[in-house]
Design an enzyme around this catalytic site. Sequence first.
Site, PDB file in Angstrom:
ATOM      1  N   ASN A   9       0.871  -1.170   0.000  1.00  0.00           N
ATOM      2  CA  ASN A   9       0.000   0.000   0.000  1.00  0.00           C
ATOM      3  C   ASN A   9       0.908   1.219   0.000  1.00  0.00           C
ATOM      4  O   ASN A   9       1.526   1.525   1.013  1.00  0.00           O
ATOM      5  CB  ASN A   9      -0.905  -0.013   1.247  1.00  0.00           C
ATOM      6  CG  ASN A   9      -1.711   1.268   1.373  1.00  0.00           C
ATOM      7  OD1 ASN A   9      -1.769   2.077   0.450  1.00  0.00           O
ATOM      8  ND2 ASN A   9      -2.333   1.467   2.532  1.00  0.00           N
ATOM      9  N   LYS A  11       0.094   4.271  -0.224  1.00  0.00           N
ATOM     10  CA  LYS A  11      -0.501   5.481   0.367  1.00  0.00           C
ATOM     11  C   LYS A  11      -0.260   6.663  -0.591  1.00  0.00           C
ATOM     12  O   LYS A  11      -0.293   6.468  -1.803  1.00  0.00           O
ATOM     13  CB  LYS A  11       0.074   5.709   1.768  1.00  0.00           C
ATOM     14  CG  LYS A  11      -0.039   4.431   2.619  1.00  0.00           C
ATOM     15  CD  LYS A  11       0.219   4.600   4.064  1.00  0.00           C
ATOM     16  CE  LYS A  11       0.016   3.250   4.762  1.00  0.00           C
ATOM     17  NZ  LYS A  11       0.145   3.341   6.206  1.00  0.00           N
ATOM     18  N   HIS A  94      -9.398   1.667   4.856  1.00  0.00           N
ATOM     19  CA  HIS A  94      -8.117   1.781   5.568  1.00  0.00           C
ATOM     20  C   HIS A  94      -8.300   2.724   6.765  1.00  0.00           C
ATOM     21  O   HIS A  94      -9.044   3.699   6.680  1.00  0.00           O
ATOM     22  CB  HIS A  94      -7.037   2.310   4.619  1.00  0.00           C
ATOM     23  CG  HIS A  94      -5.670   2.185   5.195  1.00  0.00           C
ATOM     24  ND1 HIS A  94      -5.176   3.087   6.113  1.00  0.00           N
ATOM     25  CD2 HIS A  94      -4.703   1.252   5.032  1.00  0.00           C
ATOM     26  CE1 HIS A  94      -3.954   2.707   6.478  1.00  0.00           C
ATOM     27  NE2 HIS A  94      -3.647   1.594   5.832  1.00  0.00           N
ATOM     28  N   GLU A  96      -6.549   5.039   7.845  1.00  0.00           N
ATOM     29  CA  GLU A  96      -6.263   6.454   7.542  1.00  0.00           C
ATOM     30  C   GLU A  96      -7.471   7.114   6.893  1.00  0.00           C
ATOM     31  O   GLU A  96      -7.732   8.297   7.097  1.00  0.00           O
ATOM     32  CB  GLU A  96      -5.006   6.555   6.658  1.00  0.00           C
ATOM     33  CG  GLU A  96      -3.748   6.266   7.472  1.00  0.00           C
ATOM     34  CD  GLU A  96      -2.617   5.633   6.696  1.00  0.00           C
ATOM     35  OE1 GLU A  96      -2.624   5.661   5.455  1.00  0.00           O
ATOM     36  OE2 GLU A  96      -1.695   5.093   7.353  1.00  0.00           O
ATOM     37  N   GLU A 166      -5.359  -4.641  10.448  1.00  0.00           N
ATOM     38  CA  GLU A 166      -4.292  -3.671  10.676  1.00  0.00           C
ATOM     39  C   GLU A 166      -4.552  -2.931  11.987  1.00  0.00           C
ATOM     40  O   GLU A 166      -5.310  -1.945  12.001  1.00  0.00           O
ATOM     41  CB  GLU A 166      -4.252  -2.657   9.526  1.00  0.00           C
ATOM     42  CG  GLU A 166      -4.034  -3.273   8.169  1.00  0.00           C
ATOM     43  CD  GLU A 166      -3.424  -2.276   7.183  1.00  0.00           C
ATOM     44  OE1 GLU A 166      -2.359  -2.591   6.646  1.00  0.00           O
ATOM     45  OE2 GLU A 166      -3.993  -1.190   6.982  1.00  0.00           O
ATOM     46  N   GLY A 172       2.818   2.271  10.711  1.00  0.00           N
ATOM     47  CA  GLY A 172       3.806   3.339  10.565  1.00  0.00           C
ATOM     48  C   GLY A 172       4.511   3.694  11.864  1.00  0.00           C
ATOM     49  O   GLY A 172       5.173   4.724  11.957  1.00  0.00           O
ATOM     50  N   SER A 212       3.627  -2.227  10.098  1.00  0.00           N
ATOM     51  CA  SER A 212       5.085  -2.332  10.284  1.00  0.00           C
ATOM     52  C   SER A 212       5.652  -3.686   9.858  1.00  0.00           C
ATOM     53  O   SER A 212       6.567  -4.199  10.500  1.00  0.00           O
ATOM     54  CB  SER A 212       5.463  -1.997  11.734  1.00  0.00           C
ATOM     55  OG  SER A 212       5.070  -0.669  12.053  1.00  0.00           O
TER      56      SER A 212
HETATM   57  P1  13P Z   1       3.249   0.340   7.532  1.00  0.00           P
HETATM   58  O1  13P Z   1       3.686  -0.972   6.939  1.00  0.00           O
HETATM   59  O2  13P Z   1       4.015   1.517   7.013  1.00  0.00           O
HETATM   60  O3  13P Z   1       3.176   0.277   9.032  1.00  0.00           O
HETATM   61  O4  13P Z   1       1.734   0.582   7.024  1.00  0.00           O
HETATM   62  C1  13P Z   1       0.805  -0.422   7.158  1.00  0.00           C
HETATM   63  C2  13P Z   1      -0.404  -0.065   6.386  1.00  0.00           C
HETATM   64  O5  13P Z   1      -1.118   0.860   6.721  1.00  0.00           O
HETATM   65  C3  13P Z   1      -0.713  -0.831   5.168  1.00  0.00           C
HETATM   66  O6  13P Z   1      -1.982  -0.549   4.698  1.00  0.00           O
END
Ligand code: 13P
Length: 248
Positions: A9, A11, A94, A96, A166, A172, A212
Site C-alpha cells: 500500500n 498510500k 483503511h 487512515e 491492521e 507506521g 510495520s
Molecule cells: P506500515 O507498513 O508503514 O506500518 O503501514 C501499514 C499499512 O497501513 C498498510 O496498509
Amino acid sequence: MRIPFIAGNWKMFKTKKEAVSFAEEFKKLYKGTDVKAAVCAPFTDLEVLVKAFEDTEIKVGAQNMHFADEGAYTGEISLAMLEETGVDFCIVGHSERRQYFGETDETVNLKVKKLLDSRISPIMCLGETLEERDGGKAFEVVKRQLQKGLEGVAPEKAASLVIAYEPVWAIGTGRTATPQQAGEMCAFIRETLIEILGEEAADMVIIQYGGSVKPENASDIMNMDEIDGALVGGASLNPESFMAIIDF
Ligand code: 13P
C-alpha cells in the site's frame, strides 16, 4: 486452498515517474513465487503500473473508490473508472481513511458490496486503536467492523474478498503486533467470518496482517497458520525490501 497474498500500500507516495522506475526495478527482482503479489498505488499511477506489469504475475490495486455509480462527488473515483484502468484490487476502509476522510462501517459496506459485484476484489481493512486494545475492546471492535462491513453480503459473492487486519497502533509506528497477537486476531476474524458467511465461503477469504511489516519480521508473521498474507506500507516503497518480504 488459499494462496498467500502480499500487497503493498503506497498510500500518498510516488508520482507516475517514480512508479515507473519502481516497476522497472521490481520486475528485475521478481522471479515469480508461490505468493501472489500486488501494489496498491495512487490513482494517477494505476494505468502505468498495469501496463508495466502486464507481462508478469504482479497485480495492481487502487486505495479507495466511491460507492455511487457516478454523480456530483468532487474528487472521487467510481468503480467503472477503476475497471477501465485494469486494476484487480481496491483497498476499502483503511484506518487512515476512517480517521481523516470520514470513512465509516456503513460506507465500507457499500463499497465492499459494489466491488464484490465486479471483477475487482476488495481488500477490506479493519483493526482497533491503541485505546481500544488497552481498554480490552479489540475483539469487540473488530467483530463490529466485520459484521457491519459485510452486512448483506451473499456468501456466494465472498470468494474474492480479502480482509486486512491492521491494528492502528502498529501502522507506521515500527511497533509490530507480535506474531501471536496478529495470529490470535486473524483466527478470531476467521471464526467471525464463519458466523457471518458460513464455513465454505469463510474458508476462501484471504486474511492479511498489516502494520510495520518489514523484511526482518515477514517470515515470523507469514508462518503463522492463521495469517494468509500481508498488507505492507512503508516497506513496499522500495523494490528490494518489498521483494524481500514477498520472498519471506
Ligand atoms: P506500515 O507498513 O508503514 O506500518 O503501514 C501499514 C499499512 O497501513 C498498510 O496498509
